[in-house]
Design a protein around this motif. Structure first.
Motif, mmCIF file in Angstrom:
data_model
loop_
_atom_site.group_PDB
_atom_site.id
_atom_site.type_symbol
_atom_site.label_atom_id
_atom_site.label_comp_id
_atom_site.label_asym_id
_atom_site.label_seq_id
_atom_site.Cartn_x
_atom_site.Cartn_y
_atom_site.Cartn_z
ATOM 1 N N PRO A 64 37.475 2.648 -14.478
ATOM 2 C CA PRO A 64 36.181 2.249 -15.060
ATOM 3 C C PRO A 64 36.245 1.008 -15.928
ATOM 4 O O PRO A 64 35.205 0.436 -16.269
ATOM 5 N N ALA A 65 37.445 0.559 -16.297
ATOM 6 C CA ALA A 65 37.549 -0.637 -17.136
ATOM 7 C C ALA A 65 37.020 -1.878 -16.416
ATOM 8 O O ALA A 65 36.515 -2.797 -17.067
ATOM 9 N N TRP A 66 37.114 -1.912 -15.097
ATOM 10 C CA TRP A 66 36.619 -3.087 -14.359
ATOM 11 C C TRP A 66 35.112 -3.260 -14.489
ATOM 12 O O TRP A 66 34.643 -4.324 -14.911
ATOM 13 N N GLU A 118 15.390 -20.858 -23.380
ATOM 14 C CA GLU A 118 16.612 -20.298 -22.786
ATOM 15 C C GLU A 118 17.840 -20.614 -23.627
ATOM 16 O O GLU A 118 18.790 -19.812 -23.671
ATOM 17 N N ARG A 119 17.832 -21.749 -24.302
ATOM 18 C CA ARG A 119 18.935 -22.076 -25.193
ATOM 19 C C ARG A 119 19.030 -21.065 -26.332
ATOM 20 O O ARG A 119 20.120 -20.594 -26.678
ATOM 21 N N GLN A 120 17.884 -20.731 -26.900
ATOM 22 C CA GLN A 120 17.865 -19.745 -27.986
ATOM 23 C C GLN A 120 18.293 -18.369 -27.492
ATOM 24 O O GLN A 120 19.037 -17.656 -28.167
ATOM 25 N N ALA A 121 17.838 -18.009 -26.285
ATOM 26 C CA ALA A 121 18.222 -16.706 -25.718
ATOM 27 C C ALA A 121 19.728 -16.671 -25.445
ATOM 28 O O ALA A 121 20.389 -15.644 -25.688
ATOM 29 N N ALA A 122 20.289 -17.780 -24.955
ATOM 30 C CA ALA A 122 21.725 -17.841 -24.692
ATOM 31 C C ALA A 122 22.527 -17.746 -25.975
ATOM 32 O O ALA A 122 23.570 -17.078 -26.028
ATOM 33 N N LEU A 123 22.043 -18.402 -27.024
ATOM 34 C CA LEU A 123 22.730 -18.344 -28.320
ATOM 35 C C LEU A 123 22.715 -16.928 -28.875
ATOM 36 O O LEU A 123 23.707 -16.458 -29.441
ATOM 37 N N ARG A 124 21.586 -16.243 -28.725
ATOM 38 C CA ARG A 124 21.511 -14.846 -29.197
ATOM 39 C C ARG A 124 22.486 -13.972 -28.417
ATOM 40 O O ARG A 124 23.180 -13.124 -28.992
ATOM 41 N N ALA A 125 22.542 -14.177 -27.104
ATOM 42 C CA ALA A 125 23.472 -13.396 -26.284
ATOM 43 C C ALA A 125 24.914 -13.715 -26.653
ATOM 44 O O ALA A 125 25.781 -12.826 -26.661
ATOM 45 N N ALA A 126 25.198 -14.976 -26.966
ATOM 46 C CA ALA A 126 26.557 -15.373 -27.353
ATOM 47 C C ALA A 126 26.962 -14.717 -28.669
ATOM 48 O O ALA A 126 28.111 -14.300 -28.839
ATOM 49 N N GLU A 127 26.029 -14.639 -29.599
ATOM 50 C CA GLU A 127 26.321 -14.015 -30.891
ATOM 51 C C GLU A 127 26.566 -12.517 -30.751
ATOM 52 O O GLU A 127 27.363 -11.931 -31.486
ATOM 53 N N LYS A 128 25.901 -11.886 -29.782
ATOM 54 C CA LYS A 128 26.030 -10.439 -29.599
ATOM 55 C C LYS A 128 27.210 -10.067 -28.695
ATOM 56 O O LYS A 128 27.491 -8.885 -28.513
ATOM 57 N N PHE A 129 27.860 -11.063 -28.127
ATOM 58 C CA PHE A 129 28.982 -10.789 -27.219
ATOM 59 C C PHE A 129 30.070 -10.026 -27.967
ATOM 60 O O PHE A 129 30.513 -10.428 -29.046
ATOM 61 N N ASP A 130 30.511 -8.907 -27.391
ATOM 62 C CA ASP A 130 31.472 -8.011 -28.052
ATOM 63 C C ASP A 130 32.900 -8.529 -27.836
ATOM 64 O O ASP A 130 33.573 -8.162 -26.867
ATOM 65 N N SER A 136 40.139 -5.886 -25.879
ATOM 66 C CA SER A 136 40.772 -4.619 -25.511
ATOM 67 C C SER A 136 40.866 -4.477 -24.000
ATOM 68 O O SER A 136 41.876 -3.999 -23.460
ATOM 69 N N TYR A 137 39.840 -4.920 -23.283
ATOM 70 C CA TYR A 137 39.883 -4.855 -21.821
ATOM 71 C C TYR A 137 40.860 -5.885 -21.251
ATOM 72 O O TYR A 137 41.423 -5.671 -20.175
ATOM 73 N N GLU A 138 41.046 -6.973 -21.956
ATOM 74 C CA GLU A 138 42.026 -7.962 -21.514
ATOM 75 C C GLU A 138 43.418 -7.349 -21.450
ATOM 76 O O GLU A 138 44.179 -7.582 -20.506
ATOM 77 N N ARG A 139 43.749 -6.521 -22.438
ATOM 78 C CA ARG A 139 45.064 -5.868 -22.451
ATOM 79 C C ARG A 139 45.178 -4.847 -21.323
ATOM 80 O O ARG A 139 46.193 -4.780 -20.630
ATOM 81 N N VAL A 140 44.130 -4.058 -21.141
ATOM 82 C CA VAL A 140 44.173 -3.003 -20.123
ATOM 83 C C VAL A 140 44.203 -3.594 -18.719
ATOM 84 O O VAL A 140 45.046 -3.233 -17.881
ATOM 85 N N LEU A 141 43.303 -4.516 -18.450
ATOM 86 C CA LEU A 141 43.156 -5.039 -17.096
ATOM 87 C C LEU A 141 44.250 -6.033 -16.725
ATOM 88 O O LEU A 141 44.550 -6.205 -15.547
ATOM 89 N N GLY A 142 44.832 -6.668 -17.726
ATOM 90 C CA GLY A 142 45.952 -7.554 -17.442
ATOM 91 C C GLY A 142 47.105 -6.803 -16.798
ATOM 92 O O GLY A 142 47.886 -7.365 -16.017
ATOM 93 N N HIS A 143 47.207 -5.514 -17.100
ATOM 94 C CA HIS A 143 48.227 -4.659 -16.483
ATOM 95 C C HIS A 143 47.764 -4.153 -15.117
ATOM 96 O O HIS A 143 48.512 -4.178 -14.138
ATOM 97 N N ARG A 144 46.496 -3.737 -15.023
ATOM 98 C CA ARG A 144 45.999 -3.123 -13.795
ATOM 99 C C ARG A 144 45.886 -4.123 -12.646
ATOM 100 O O ARG A 144 46.013 -3.747 -11.473
ATOM 101 N N VAL A 145 45.644 -5.381 -12.961
ATOM 102 C CA VAL A 145 45.477 -6.380 -11.908
ATOM 103 C C VAL A 145 46.762 -6.576 -11.105
ATOM 104 O O VAL A 145 46.729 -7.084 -9.976
ATOM 105 N N ARG A 146 47.883 -6.129 -11.639
ATOM 106 C CA ARG A 146 49.172 -6.329 -10.965
ATOM 107 C C ARG A 146 49.357 -5.458 -9.733
ATOM 108 O O ARG A 146 50.327 -5.642 -8.998
ATOM 109 N N VAL A 147 48.445 -4.519 -9.483
ATOM 110 C CA VAL A 147 48.587 -3.706 -8.263
ATOM 111 C C VAL A 147 48.365 -4.567 -7.024
ATOM 112 O O VAL A 147 48.733 -4.164 -5.907
#
Length: 430
Positions: A64-66, A118-130, A136-147
């Motif tokens: 489910p991480a993907w 749209e610029r303002q909407a993009a900035l709001r989305a950028a600020e809310k980006f988790d 955390s997913y970078e660590r998990v998926l960096g391992h899983r992609v090796r299959v």
């Protein structure tokens, strides 16, 4: 292997998932400070690489991480796309429209208003980006992609599936001038390109320039189609003469790019044939498809421990029954392919955390794209062998089983029976 590293024995730079996930965070900072056209484009490209690779890996690995990683960037990617599309249209308006023209003025005002919102909407989305969840997913998926190792047979099988799908779209597009088929082809080529870039860096070294050229041409055709639609919507009440001039210029630019695409894809150096010849063909198709299925088994830990022992026993039993000419399920070459795949994949249900792992495994397999070299009937039979390798035996009243021919039912029972026997032998200590 570190992101952006060099593959041993090769001079090809391998930009792994970790490279692009880190790049997203760097470009995110750029957009937050100054969301100009270049920054928006670079962040969107990095996000698309991550999302595209995740979409490929979901076909191999059901973790489910993907989809969760793709979900994190979905809203930001959408907002950036809308902003980028508007910025591109503004560039086309500047190229194709004479200053002072009524249509150009209407388009400039409309697009300018849209870009600001749209610029303002993009900035709001950028600020809310988790960012924390992304790391955390970078660590998990960096391992899983090796299959799916870079340049492996499994990677080539996945690329070949996308090439086959894109080539079908290519043939459809050539039969018409309508925008929709050409837009679908653009998406198909994009998926193929990003798969090759991420998983087949050695091939991308020689194919990358032409893949980018083709994608750019199809992208510009799409931009021109969107511009034509925008003129009809925004400046539809302007004099016909003014609109006709725009449409003629758009049509000329569009035809130029379509002709360039035709020359690239259908000339002496037929790109589609070159790409096809670089991927598995003929007798190698089955090996490539099997490598792809082994990657799924590996991702779901179906080749370790008990499952691996059952796999080895089942294949040994099946080989002996074939040698003894035990019946059609054991000597038919197409059924041998199904049996080998079923032996590899019989244990995948354990990772699906379902009440009935066997039913869940069949459902998972049915959702996967058909591997190149497999027929629908073979793939359906594989899913049913995995489904019935334990638990209740298939009954005539079962709809799926009832739809099979008598020979197919016998083949299913024979192959599932081999797996059942292998499981019993393993429990007995064999």
């Amino acid at each position: 292997m570190a992101s952006g590293s060099i593959i041993p024995g090769s001079q090809v730079e391998q930009r792994e998932l970790a490279y692009w996930m880190e790049r997203v965070l760097k470009e995110l900072d750029e957009v937050r400070s100054a969301p100009d056209a270049d920054a928006v484009h670079d962040l969107r490209v990095a996000l698309r690489r991550c999302r595209s690779l995740a979409a490929v890996m979901e076909e191999v690995d059901p973790d489910p991480a993907w989809p969760e990683m793709r979900k994190i960037g979905r809203k930001l990617f959408k907002q950036l796309g809308e902003l980028r599309d508007t910025q591109v249209l503004e560039e086309w308006v500047g190229k194709l429209g004479a200053e002072g023209g009524a249509v150009r003025q209407r388009l400039t005002a409309h697009l300018g208003k849209n870009e600001s919102e749209e610029r303002q909407a993009a900035l709001r989305a950028a600020e809310k980006f988790d960012v924390k969840a992304w790391k955390s997913y970078e660590r998990v998926l960096g391992h899983r992609v090796r299959v799916v190792p870079p340049n492996s047979l499994a990677a080539k099988s996945l690329a070949l599936e996308r090439l086959t799908a894109a080539r079908e779209l290519h043939l459809r597009a050539l039969r018409t001038e309508k925008p929709e088929p050409w837009h679908a082809l653009r998406i198909g080529v994009k998926r193929f390109r990003y798969t090759v870039e991420s998983l087949l860096p050695e091939l991308y070294e020689s194919w990358g320039e032409n893949l980018k050229r083709v994608q750019d041409l199809l992208g510009e055709v799409h931009d021109l189609d969107v511009l034509a639609e925008t003129i009809a919507r925004v400046a539809g009440d302007e004099p016909e003469e003014a609109r006709t001039g725009w449409m003629e210029r758009i049509a000329a630019e569009r035809e130029t790019r379509l002709e360039q695409y035709r020359q690239l894809s259908m000339g002496e150096k037929w790109l589609w044939q070159e790409w096809k010849e670089g991927l598995p063909q003929g007798e190698h198709l089955e090996a490539a498809a099997m490598a792809r299925l082994r990657a799924t088994a590996k991702a779901m830990e179906a080749t370790h421990g008990k499952a691996a022992q059952v796999t080895r026993l089942a294949l040994r039993l099946y080989g002996e029954l074939r040698r003894m000419k035990g019946g059609r399920p054991f000597w038919d070459e197409q059924l041998q392919k199904v049996m080998r795949a079923a032996a590899r994949l019989h244990g995948i249900g354990a990772r699906l955390r379902a009440k009935s792992p066997e039913k869940a495994a069949r459902k998972f397999l049915r959702k996967l794209p058909l591997p190149v070299g497999w027929t629908e009937a073979e793939w359906e039979l594989l899913g049913m062998v995995v489904r019935y390798h334990r638990g209740e035996e298939p009954k005539a009243k079962d709809k799926a089983f009832g739809r099979l021919t008598k020979e197919e039912q016998q083949a299913l029972c024979g192959m599932a029976g081999v797996l059942r026997l292998a499981r019993v032998l393993r429990k007995c200590g064999v």
